[in-house]
Design an enzyme around this catalytic site. Structure first.
Site, short mmCIF file in Angstrom:
data_model
loop_
_atom_site.label_atom_id
_atom_site.label_comp_id
_atom_site.label_asym_id
_atom_site.label_seq_id
_atom_site.Cartn_x
_atom_site.Cartn_y
_atom_site.Cartn_z
N SER A 127 3.61 63.94 -34.89
CA SER A 127 5.11 64.17 -35.07
C SER A 127 5.80 64.48 -34.09
CB SER A 127 5.41 65.18 -36.17
OG SER A 127 4.75 64.79 -37.56
N HIS A 152 8.32 69.35 -33.80
CA HIS A 152 9.04 68.48 -33.97
C HIS A 152 10.23 68.56 -33.13
CE1 HIS A 152 7.83 67.22 -38.65
NE2 HIS A 152 6.91 67.15 -37.60
#
Length: 283
Positions: A204, A257
């Site tokens: 991610s 993230h």
């Protein structure tokens, strides 16, 4: 209206006017004395028009050839013909690095669902402790991107890796994608480790890094292969923000993230600077 340039070269003006119109920029040409003047009719398109003019001046034949390939459906960054097989469509949207890394992530995910799981996790996690970075085994700074702990987690990340990474590789090349993978992966992994320790994994951070790159390099350039529709941008940002709430049913590596996005934004800025100096050198 705002004037973009003036020239006596009628052929060049004709080609440039056509190119800008094909890119969706509202322009018109007027005569003033013995010169032709190019005007943009809506001020919101001025920045985009200037970028496209610089691209055209740097390589007129190249940009026109790209338009022709896109119109014919043969450009590698555009969608393949609708009658192509799903496998062919997927392959045409990616390059060798995109494909090879997706295959590697898939193999690791399969192994994590066998008796090899514990040994695989111990070999690929960033560190064996909660405080020490693996300076003696520097590859561990990157290898957590290979780890996925659920089918949803795996499919989500591989899909976006293919979607964003494939377009990035087809546009900028395999070397640039490798740099983005390493920089975004290492930075997001280290930041997540500093916050939560070694028990995390996933692609991610790299995905959000590629997202950040796309935001910058395609800003006000709707004809760019990495241009993202507003709905997709909103989805990625909302998902990022939701990770910081208790509304999601899964555990999310929020720091990875955010760190990936930040590193991607900086890489995107670097790419825009590189493109700018290339245009200056070719002018």
């Amino acid at each position: 209206m705002q004037k973009l340039l003036a020239t006596r070269n009628e052929e060049m003006m004709k080609r440039l006017h056509h190119y800008l119109q094909q890119r969706g920029v509202p322009v018109t040409v007027t005569e003033h004395g013995n010169q032709l003047e190019l005007w943009v009719t809506q001020s919101s398109y001025v920045a985009l028009a200037k970028d496209l003019i610089a691209e055209f001046k740097a390589d007129p034949d190249g940009v026109e050839a790209e338009l022709q390939r896109q119109a014919a459906g043969t450009d590698p960054t555009t969608a393949p013909p609708p009658n192509a097989s799903i496998g062919r469509q997927l392959l045409q949207q990616a390059g060798i690095v995109t494909i090879a890394f997706a295959a590697l992530v898939s193999l690791v995910f399969l192994a994590l669902n066998t008796q090899l799981a514990m040994g695989m996790f111990e070999a690929l996690r960033i560190s064996d402790t909660f405080t020490d970075l693996p300076w003696q085994q520097p590859w561990r700074l990157l290898t957590p991107v290979l780890l996925h702990f659920s089918l949803l987690h795996f499919f989500f990340n591989v899909f976006w890796w293919w979607y964003l990474g494939g377009r990035f590789e087809r546009t900028y090349g395999s070397s640039y994608l490798l740099v983005a993978l390493v920089v975004c992966g290492v930075f997001s992994n280290v930041m997540q480790f500093m916050v939560s320790g070694p028990y995390f994994g996933g692609l991610s951070g790299v995905v959000y890094g590629l997202f950040g790159i796309a935001l910058v390099v395609a800003w006000q350039r709707p004809g760019h292969p990495l241009f993202l529709p507003m709905g997709l941008i909103a989805f990625m940002l909302v998902w990022l923000l939701l990770g910081y709430t208790d509304l999601l049913w899964v555990s999310v590596a929020n720091t990875a993230h955010s760190a990936g996005l930040i590193s991607g934004l900086f890489l995107g800025i670097a790419l825009r600077i590189i493109e700018h100096y290339k245009k200056l050198n070719n002018a």
